[in-house]
Design a protein around this motif. Structure first.
Motif, PDB file in Angstrom:
ATOM      1  N   MET A   1      64.131 -53.933  68.025  1.00 16.72           N
ATOM      2  CA  MET A   1      64.138 -54.626  69.195  1.00 16.72           C
ATOM      3  C   MET A   1      65.225 -55.495  68.450  1.00 16.72           C
ATOM      4  N   LYS A   2      66.062 -56.156  68.727  1.00 16.55           N
ATOM      5  CA  LYS A   2      67.008 -57.302  68.427  1.00 16.55           C
ATOM      6  C   LYS A   2      66.698 -58.507  68.928  1.00 16.55           C
ATOM      7  N   ALA A   3      67.503 -59.214  68.190  1.00 15.46           N
ATOM      8  CA  ALA A   3      66.698 -61.239  68.930  1.00 15.46           C
ATOM      9  C   ALA A   3      67.381 -61.671  69.284  1.00 15.46           C
ATOM     10  N   LEU A   4      68.873 -61.504  69.686  1.00 14.66           N
ATOM     11  CA  LEU A   4      69.799 -61.200  70.554  1.00 14.66           C
ATOM     12  C   LEU A   4      70.085 -60.452  71.797  1.00 14.66           C
ATOM     13  N   LYS A   5      69.578 -59.380  71.567  1.00 13.55           N
ATOM     14  CA  LYS A   5      70.105 -58.275  72.297  1.00 13.55           C
ATOM     15  C   LYS A   5      68.986 -57.530  73.416  1.00 13.55           C
TER      16      LYS A   5
ATOM     17  N   ARG B   1      59.002 -63.324  75.602  1.00 10.53           N
ATOM     18  CA  ARG B   1      58.661 -62.556  73.827  1.00 10.53           C
ATOM     19  C   ARG B   1      58.022 -63.623  73.516  1.00 10.53           C
ATOM     20  N   PRO B   2      57.782 -63.350  72.033  1.00  6.96           N
ATOM     21  CA  PRO B   2      56.752 -63.860  71.690  1.00  6.96           C
ATOM     22  C   PRO B   2      57.706 -64.859  70.282  1.00  6.96           C
ATOM     23  N   LEU B   3      57.540 -66.150  70.106  1.00  2.67           N
ATOM     24  CA  LEU B   3      58.107 -66.806  68.389  1.00  2.67           C
ATOM     25  C   LEU B   3      56.889 -67.218  67.787  1.00  2.67           C
TER      26      LEU B   3
ATOM     27  N   GLU C   1      50.899 -51.533  66.234  1.00  4.71           N
ATOM     28  CA  GLU C   1      52.412 -51.748  67.096  1.00  4.71           C
ATOM     29  C   GLU C   1      52.677 -52.538  66.942  1.00  4.71           C
ATOM     30  N   GLY C   2      51.590 -53.622  67.889  1.00  4.63           N
ATOM     31  CA  GLY C   2      51.549 -55.427  68.188  1.00  4.63           C
ATOM     32  C   GLY C   2      52.187 -55.734  67.278  1.00  4.63           C
ATOM     33  N   ARG C   3      51.137 -55.817  66.110  1.00  2.19           N
ATOM     34  CA  ARG C   3      51.580 -56.568  65.068  1.00  2.19           C
ATOM     35  C   ARG C   3      52.885 -56.661  64.199  1.00  2.19           C
ATOM     36  N   ALA C   4      53.160 -55.069  63.537  1.00  6.90           N
ATOM     37  CA  ALA C   4      54.334 -54.512  63.612  1.00  6.90           C
ATOM     38  C   ALA C   4      55.696 -54.888  64.072  1.00  6.90           C
ATOM     39  N   GLN C   5      55.695 -54.754  65.978  1.00  3.05           N
ATOM     40  CA  GLN C   5      57.168 -55.646  66.908  1.00  3.05           C
ATOM     41  C   GLN C   5      56.765 -56.808  65.929  1.00  3.05           C
ATOM     42  N   HIS C   6      55.661 -57.741  66.451  1.00  2.00           N
ATOM     43  CA  HIS C   6      55.857 -58.635  66.185  1.00  2.00           C
ATOM     44  C   HIS C   6      56.605 -59.457  64.905  1.00  2.00           C
ATOM     45  N   ASP C   7      55.723 -58.919  63.722  1.00  3.56           N
ATOM     46  CA  ASP C   7      56.339 -59.813  62.802  1.00  3.56           C
ATOM     47  C   ASP C   7      57.783 -58.649  62.227  1.00  3.56           C
TER      48      ASP C   7
ATOM     49  N   ALA D   1      60.626 -62.210  61.882  1.00  4.86           N
ATOM     50  CA  ALA D   1      61.783 -61.877  60.167  1.00  4.86           C
ATOM     51  C   ALA D   1      62.973 -62.264  60.759  1.00  4.86           C
ATOM     52  N   GLN D   2      63.350 -61.866  61.515  1.00  4.36           N
ATOM     53  CA  GLN D   2      64.823 -61.818  62.912  1.00  4.36           C
ATOM     54  C   GLN D   2      65.417 -63.193  62.996  1.00  4.36           C
ATOM     55  N   LEU D   3      64.196 -64.111  64.036  1.00 12.88           N
ATOM     56  CA  LEU D   3      64.474 -64.886  64.786  1.00 12.88           C
ATOM     57  C   LEU D   3      65.718 -66.403  63.850  1.00 12.88           C
ATOM     58  N   HIS D   4      64.720 -67.057  62.727  1.00  5.84           N
ATOM     59  CA  HIS D   4      65.820 -67.516  61.476  1.00  5.84           C
ATOM     60  C   HIS D   4      66.809 -67.310  61.954  1.00  5.84           C
ATOM     61  N   PRO D   5      66.842 -66.090  60.627  1.00  6.68           N
ATOM     62  CA  PRO D   5      68.327 -65.840  60.642  1.00  6.68           C
ATOM     63  C   PRO D   5      69.529 -65.773  61.710  1.00  6.68           C
ATOM     64  N   SER D   6      68.721 -65.449  62.527  1.00  6.33           N
ATOM     65  CA  SER D   6      69.809 -65.669  64.493  1.00  6.33           C
ATOM     66  C   SER D   6      69.962 -66.869  64.385  1.00  6.33           C
ATOM     67  N   GLY D   7      69.158 -67.682  64.359  1.00  5.52           N
ATOM     68  CA  GLY D   7      69.937 -69.137  64.637  1.00  5.52           C
ATOM     69  C   GLY D   7      68.722 -69.106  66.267  1.00  5.52           C
ATOM     70  N   ILE D   8      67.405 -68.579  65.803  1.00  6.14           N
ATOM     71  CA  ILE D   8      66.588 -69.185  67.175  1.00  6.14           C
ATOM     72  C   ILE D   8      64.916 -69.882  65.777  1.00  6.14           C
ATOM     73  N   TYR D   9      64.949 -71.409  66.054  1.00  5.72           N
ATOM     74  CA  TYR D   9      63.976 -72.095  65.624  1.00  5.72           C
ATOM     75  C   TYR D   9      63.407 -72.855  66.344  1.00  5.72           C
ATOM     76  N   GLY D  10      62.456 -72.516  67.376  1.00  3.01           N
ATOM     77  CA  GLY D  10      61.993 -73.938  68.738  1.00  3.01           C
ATOM     78  C   GLY D  10      61.573 -72.589  69.657  1.00  3.01           C
ATOM     79  N   VAL D  11      60.944 -73.605  70.902  1.00  3.30           N
ATOM     80  CA  VAL D  11      60.749 -72.482  71.987  1.00  3.30           C
ATOM     81  C   VAL D  11      59.926 -73.617  72.905  1.00  3.30           C
TER      82      VAL D  11
END
Length: 230
Positions: free
Chosen positions: A1-5, A42-44, A165-171, A175-185
């Motif tokens: 899963m890609k953060a922006l896709k 998606r969860p953040l 699997e769920g924890r692995a997907q979540h983590d 890890a992608q969110l801040h580098p992708s420019g996503i910081y809040g909800v």
């Protein structure tokens, strides 16, 4: 899963422990229903101490805190602001006694998306309002399972999903969110555009409906006004 896709027209990032996400859930679900679309929810899981310090209350009084005075000002304003929106929806929003680890409740969002997508809104209703009335321990897997069952979602296998699997997907996603420019909800993502905050919903609607007419967020500019120096 890609953060922006996503194959969906809109990605929506939320966190169960966020008051801002709480007051955005119903309006965003309403928009999804009105447009007849299926958003990619998606969860953040916010790392609040990393930018707002940490604190713990007992009996309504602060008993531990690493927050500065200015951080407390921001926190208190944020709750007042979110509470205004909550009251407009007839919801109760109490301040939390501690900073919760919301990862289990957030992984349940992925569980619902993957097992019973049509009942995701029911899960939000089962978990968000009671949590913000301080009635749920969302760090307890059994409590989250009960919320899933209340929403009509089979929770068989959820505990294993949380630890596997769920924890692995979540983590991996976090890890992608801040580098992708996503910081809040709540954060809304479409075509690489990132919008933070429920106040952008009119703009999101305008985009999803084909960008007809002027965009809502520029409709309030003051005609003829000259920029003033700071």
């Amino acid at each position: 899963m890609k953060a922006l896709k996503s194959d969906a027209p809109l990605i929506v990032y939320v966190d169960i422990k966020s008051p801002y996400a709480f007051v955005a859930i119903r309006p965003t679900l309403a928009l999804e229903k009105a447009l007849g679309m299926r958003f990619d929810w998606r969860p953040l899981t916010l790392d609040i101490p990393s930018y707002l310090g940490s604190a713990r209350k007992s009996g309504g009084k602060v008993v531990e805190s690493t927050r500065s005075a200015s951080q407390w000002v921001g926190i208190k304003y944020g709750y007042r602001d979110a509470r205004r929106y909550a009251e407009r929806q007839g919801l109760m929003l109490k301040g939390t006694e501690k900073i919760w680890d919301s990862s289990i409740a957030n992984i349940a969002i992925s569980w619902a998306m993957q097992t019973d997508r049509d009942r995701l809104g029911d899960y939000f209703e089962a978990v968000y309002p009671p949590f913000w009335r301080r009635e749920l321990d969302i760090e307890d897997v059994a409590v989250v399972e009960a919320c899933l069952e209340q929403a009509g979602i089979d929770s068989t296998g959820f505990a294993a999903f949380v630890n596997g699997e769920g924890r692995a997907q979540h983590d991996a996603l976090q890890a992608q969110l801040h580098p992708s420019g996503i910081y809040g909800v709540p954060t809304y993502v479409f075509d690489g555009t990132i919008l933070f905050g429920r106040e952008h919903l009119p703009y999101v609607r305008w985009h999803l409906q084909g960008r007809k007419g002027p965009a809502p967020d520029i409709a309030y500019e003051i005609d003829g006004a000259e920029a003033l120096p700071c």
